[in-house]
Motif scaffolding. Structure first.
Motif, PDB file in Angstrom:
ATOM      1  N   VAL A   2     -10.141  -3.749   1.138  1.00  0.00           N
ATOM      2  CA  VAL A   2     -11.345  -2.910   1.028  1.00  0.00           C
ATOM      3  C   VAL A   2     -11.019  -1.509   1.545  1.00  0.00           C
ATOM      4  CG1 VAL A   2     -13.691  -2.568   1.906  1.00  0.00           C
ATOM      5  CG2 VAL A   2     -12.947  -4.851   1.178  1.00  0.00           C
ATOM      6  N   GLY A   3     -10.386  -1.448   2.710  1.00  0.00           N
ATOM      7  CA  GLY A   3     -10.039  -0.151   3.309  1.00  0.00           C
ATOM      8  C   GLY A   3      -9.132   0.649   2.394  1.00  0.00           C
ATOM      9  N   PHE A   4      -8.143  -0.011   1.823  1.00  0.00           N
ATOM     10  CA  PHE A   4      -7.185   0.714   0.982  1.00  0.00           C
ATOM     11  C   PHE A   4      -7.855   1.259  -0.283  1.00  0.00           C
ATOM     12  CE2 PHE A   4      -4.182   0.956  -2.537  1.00  0.00           C
ATOM     13  CZ  PHE A   4      -3.328   1.915  -2.030  1.00  0.00           C
ATOM     14  N   PHE A   5      -8.586   0.413  -0.979  1.00  0.00           N
ATOM     15  CA  PHE A   5      -9.200   0.883  -2.238  1.00  0.00           C
ATOM     16  C   PHE A   5     -10.211   2.006  -1.962  1.00  0.00           C
ATOM     17  CE2 PHE A   5      -7.378  -2.979  -4.074  1.00  0.00           C
ATOM     18  CZ  PHE A   5      -6.892  -2.461  -5.261  1.00  0.00           C
ATOM     19  N   GLN A   6     -10.946   1.866  -0.847  1.00  0.00           N
ATOM     20  CA  GLN A   6     -11.922   2.924  -0.551  1.00  0.00           C
ATOM     21  C   GLN A   6     -11.250   4.233  -0.158  1.00  0.00           C
ATOM     22  OE1 GLN A   6     -14.471   0.852   2.215  1.00  0.00           O
ATOM     23  NE2 GLN A   6     -15.953   0.383   0.580  1.00  0.00           N
ATOM     24  N   SER A   7      -9.992   4.148   0.278  1.00  0.00           N
ATOM     25  CA  SER A   7      -9.313   5.374   0.722  1.00  0.00           C
ATOM     26  C   SER A   7      -8.659   6.144  -0.430  1.00  0.00           C
ATOM     27  CB  SER A   7      -8.236   5.024   1.758  1.00  0.00           C
ATOM     28  OG  SER A   7      -7.117   4.443   1.107  1.00  0.00           O
ATOM     29  N   LEU A   8      -8.596   5.558  -1.617  1.00  0.00           N
ATOM     30  CA  LEU A   8      -7.872   6.213  -2.720  1.00  0.00           C
ATOM     31  C   LEU A   8      -8.404   7.620  -3.053  1.00  0.00           C
ATOM     32  CD1 LEU A   8      -7.172   3.259  -5.219  1.00  0.00           C
ATOM     33  CD2 LEU A   8      -5.567   4.388  -3.687  1.00  0.00           C
ATOM     34  N   PRO A   9      -9.747   7.800  -3.155  1.00  0.00           N
ATOM     35  CA  PRO A   9     -10.223   9.155  -3.481  1.00  0.00           C
ATOM     36  C   PRO A   9      -9.879  10.165  -2.388  1.00  0.00           C
ATOM     37  CG  PRO A   9     -11.982   7.525  -3.708  1.00  0.00           C
ATOM     38  CD  PRO A   9     -10.823   6.821  -3.106  1.00  0.00           C
TER      39      PRO A   9
ATOM     40  N   LEU B 108      -0.611  -4.584  -6.244  1.00  0.00           N
ATOM     41  CA  LEU B 108      -0.508  -5.017  -4.843  1.00  0.00           C
ATOM     42  C   LEU B 108      -0.230  -6.512  -4.795  1.00  0.00           C
ATOM     43  CD1 LEU B 108      -3.620  -3.073  -3.521  1.00  0.00           C
ATOM     44  CD2 LEU B 108      -1.212  -2.408  -3.283  1.00  0.00           C
ATOM     45  N   HIS B 109       0.491  -6.951  -3.764  1.00  0.00           N
ATOM     46  CA  HIS B 109       0.730  -8.390  -3.652  1.00  0.00           C
ATOM     47  C   HIS B 109      -0.568  -9.097  -3.250  1.00  0.00           C
ATOM     48  CE1 HIS B 109       0.758  -8.528   0.722  1.00  0.00           C
ATOM     49  NE2 HIS B 109       1.622  -7.524   0.754  1.00  0.00           N
ATOM     50  N   LYS B 110      -0.565 -10.424  -3.400  1.00  0.00           N
ATOM     51  CA  LYS B 110      -1.819 -11.188  -3.266  1.00  0.00           C
ATOM     52  C   LYS B 110      -2.184 -11.497  -1.818  1.00  0.00           C
ATOM     53  CE  LYS B 110      -0.652 -13.706  -7.471  1.00  0.00           C
ATOM     54  NZ  LYS B 110      -0.166 -14.973  -8.019  1.00  0.00           N
ATOM     55  N   HIS B 111      -1.334 -11.125  -0.887  1.00  0.00           N
ATOM     56  CA  HIS B 111      -1.514 -11.669   0.456  1.00  0.00           C
ATOM     57  C   HIS B 111      -2.133 -10.704   1.464  1.00  0.00           C
ATOM     58  CE1 HIS B 111       0.445 -15.209  -0.998  1.00  0.00           C
ATOM     59  NE2 HIS B 111       1.425 -14.466  -1.464  1.00  0.00           N
ATOM     60  N   TYR B 112      -2.576  -9.549   1.038  1.00  0.00           N
ATOM     61  CA  TYR B 112      -3.312  -8.681   1.953  1.00  0.00           C
ATOM     62  C   TYR B 112      -4.665  -9.328   2.266  1.00  0.00           C
ATOM     63  CZ  TYR B 112      -0.254  -4.564   1.485  1.00  0.00           C
ATOM     64  OH  TYR B 112       0.795  -3.688   1.545  1.00  0.00           O
ATOM     65  N   ALA B 113      -5.158  -9.050   3.476  1.00  0.00           N
ATOM     66  CA  ALA B 113      -6.453  -9.608   3.872  1.00  0.00           C
ATOM     67  C   ALA B 113      -7.582  -8.776   3.257  1.00  0.00           C
ATOM     68  CB  ALA B 113      -6.560  -9.591   5.391  1.00  0.00           C
ATOM     69  N   GLU B 114      -8.757  -9.390   3.190  1.00  0.00           N
ATOM     70  CA  GLU B 114      -9.933  -8.737   2.584  1.00  0.00           C
ATOM     71  C   GLU B 114     -10.184  -7.340   3.168  1.00  0.00           C
ATOM     72  OE1 GLU B 114     -13.472 -11.214   2.807  1.00  0.00           O
ATOM     73  OE2 GLU B 114     -14.677  -9.401   3.042  1.00  0.00           O
ATOM     74  N   ASN B 115     -10.180  -7.257   4.496  1.00  0.00           N
ATOM     75  CA  ASN B 115     -10.477  -5.967   5.135  1.00  0.00           C
ATOM     76  C   ASN B 115      -9.463  -4.894   4.779  1.00  0.00           C
ATOM     77  OD1 ASN B 115     -12.764  -6.613   6.431  1.00  0.00           O
ATOM     78  ND2 ASN B 115     -11.762  -7.179   8.369  1.00  0.00           N
ATOM     79  N   GLU B 116      -8.198  -5.289   4.735  1.00  0.00           N
ATOM     80  CA  GLU B 116      -7.136  -4.329   4.406  1.00  0.00           C
ATOM     81  C   GLU B 116      -7.338  -3.809   2.982  1.00  0.00           C
ATOM     82  OE1 GLU B 116      -3.080  -5.762   6.483  1.00  0.00           O
ATOM     83  OE2 GLU B 116      -3.972  -7.293   5.217  1.00  0.00           O
TER      84      GLU B 116
ATOM     85  N   PHE C 294       0.845  -1.200   0.000  1.00  0.00           N
ATOM     86  CA  PHE C 294       0.000   0.000   0.000  1.00  0.00           C
ATOM     87  C   PHE C 294       0.880   1.249   0.000  1.00  0.00           C
ATOM     88  CE2 PHE C 294      -3.275  -2.590   2.611  1.00  0.00           C
ATOM     89  CZ  PHE C 294      -3.852  -3.079   1.452  1.00  0.00           C
ATOM     90  N   GLU C 295       1.980   1.186   0.759  1.00  0.00           N
ATOM     91  CA  GLU C 295       2.880   2.352   0.862  1.00  0.00           C
ATOM     92  C   GLU C 295       3.494   2.677  -0.498  1.00  0.00           C
ATOM     93  OE1 GLU C 295       2.965  -0.345   2.742  1.00  0.00           O
ATOM     94  OE2 GLU C 295       2.373   0.376   4.725  1.00  0.00           O
ATOM     95  N   MET C 296       3.877   1.619  -1.233  1.00  0.00           N
ATOM     96  CA  MET C 296       4.472   1.833  -2.565  1.00  0.00           C
ATOM     97  C   MET C 296       3.409   2.393  -3.520  1.00  0.00           C
ATOM     98  SD  MET C 296       7.285   1.606  -4.277  1.00  0.00           S
ATOM     99  CE  MET C 296       8.449   0.401  -3.658  1.00  0.00           C
ATOM    100  N   ALA C 297       2.194   1.830  -3.464  1.00  0.00           N
ATOM    101  CA  ALA C 297       1.117   2.308  -4.351  1.00  0.00           C
ATOM    102  C   ALA C 297       0.840   3.785  -4.079  1.00  0.00           C
ATOM    103  CB  ALA C 297      -0.144   1.470  -4.141  1.00  0.00           C
TER     104      ALA C 297
END
Ligand code: 5GP
Length: 350
Positions: free
Chosen positions: A85-92, A75-83, A60-63
């Protein structure tokens, strides 16, 4: 058995011939690109270079760091579902373009279930998906790409890895917007050593780009870039996007501890099919397979922005040498010359 006699090239086999140019300075070069994706119909605008979906670089830090500069990270494949969802929703809220992060997945049932759950919860926040397997030549993989395309007509799908035109076409017909190209060139990859399988990366790029562009698709050259000039050669050969792992390893934004050896700082970097990765995620190397990646220590290099300046500066400069005002023109203005020597290393390798 069959022997293909035509010459296949790697980055180390060629240089780009300079051409007359009216460009006054490299600061006049625009290295952003605009694409309309073949299947999703969506528009992309940015610098088409992305961090590899490896534990270390696909964070997430690199993205976030690359996103602020107009680049992307898978992103690598090993992030958990909650992480996720939170990251993609935070992009805007972070004012980041959605193209700054690709969701990555393999083709297993668990990958599919997590992806479905994230899509259900994050909805349109996920726009870019990378369906990634080491060997993109299996029927199962093609079927999986078709299934995701049918279920998600508006997603931008990148799929790979492959190295030949025939399968590139098949993947685009199956629903991929971008085909990821590269088998064996990676800095921590041992596939060629363990299996004898692979394809020189520059020729793979040239051949797959030709196949993809003929159908309105795009390619992402994945692996084997060691110096900024290799990215210039990849773009010159027809790559639309480039994925890099090793060149972005060792930075603050990379996952993993910093280790000290003889007073020097390093960060661990390992292949996603290495013993290290399999021990971390799969409880070890399964009996029927061998590790196809290795682990190395990369010198600690501080924030990634320092390295970016080198990479982007190199690509801009390549454009001025051939008179390409825009990155888009680089491939049209590229003539490769075959060489037997790249560098003068009389004073060492750096
Ligand atoms: P690099 O930019 O470091 O040369 O290459 C990065 C690419 O190497 C990744 O995007 C991925 O395609 C590939 N890769 C990463 N880990 C492994 C591995 O363990 N084995 C193999 N065969 N390839 C890997």
């Amino acid at each position: 058995m069959h022997i293909e006699e035509s010459i296949k090239l790697d980055f180390k086999d060629v240089l780009i011939r300079p051409k007359r140019s009216t460009l006054p300075s490299r600061s006049n070069v625009d290295i952003r690109r605009e694409f309309i994706f073949h299947h999703s119909g969506k528009k992309y605008f940015g610098i088409p270079i992305m961090a590899a979906n490896m534990d270390s670089t696909g964070t997430f830090e690199m993205a976030t760091a690359l996103g602020t500069q107009g680049l992307s990270a898978a992103l690598h494949k090993h992030y958990a579902e909650n992480e996720l969802v939170g990251f993609f929703q935070s992009l805007p809220q972070k004012n980041l373009p959605r193209s700054s992060a690709f969701y990555s997945m393999g083709v297993g049932q668990a990958d599919y279930d997590k992806f479905t759950a994230v899509m259900h919860r994050a909805g349109d926040a996920v726009e870019y998906v990378c369906i990634d397997v080491a060997n993109g030549y299996t029927e199962r993989f093609i079927q999986f790409v078709k299934k995701v395309r049918n279920e998600h007509p508006h997603l931008i799908i990148m799929a790979g890895n492959v190295v030949t035109g025939d399968i590139t076409e098949e993947l685009i017909l199956a629903g991929a917007d971008i085909v990821k190209v590269g088998i064996g060139p990676g800095s921590v990859c041992t596939t060629r050593k363990m299996t004898g399988v692979g394809y020189p990366q520059l020729s793979a790029i040239i051949e797959c780009a030709d196949a993809a562009h003929g159908l309105g698709g795009l390619i992402c050259a994945d692996g084997g870039c060691v110096v900024p000039g290799d990215l210039a050669k990849a773009f010159g050969g027809g790559a639309d996007f480039i994925m890099v792992g090793g060149m972005l390893a060792g930075h603050d934004e990379c996952a993993g501890d910093t280790v000290e050896r003889d007073g020097k700082k390093y960060k661990r970097f390992y292949g996603m099919s290495s013993r290290t990765a399999m021990e971390k995620y799969a409880g070890g190397v399964a009996q029927y397979r061998a590790s196809e990646g290795k682990e190395v220590l990369v010198e600690y290099r501080g924030p990634v922005i320092n390295t970016l300046q080198d990479i982007l500066g190199g690509v801009r400069s390549a454009c001025t040498y051939v008179g390409a005002r825009k990155l888009k023109e680089l491939t049209k203005r590229t003539t490769f010359i075959r060489v037997t020597q790249q560098l003068n290393e009389v004073f060492g390798k750096s």
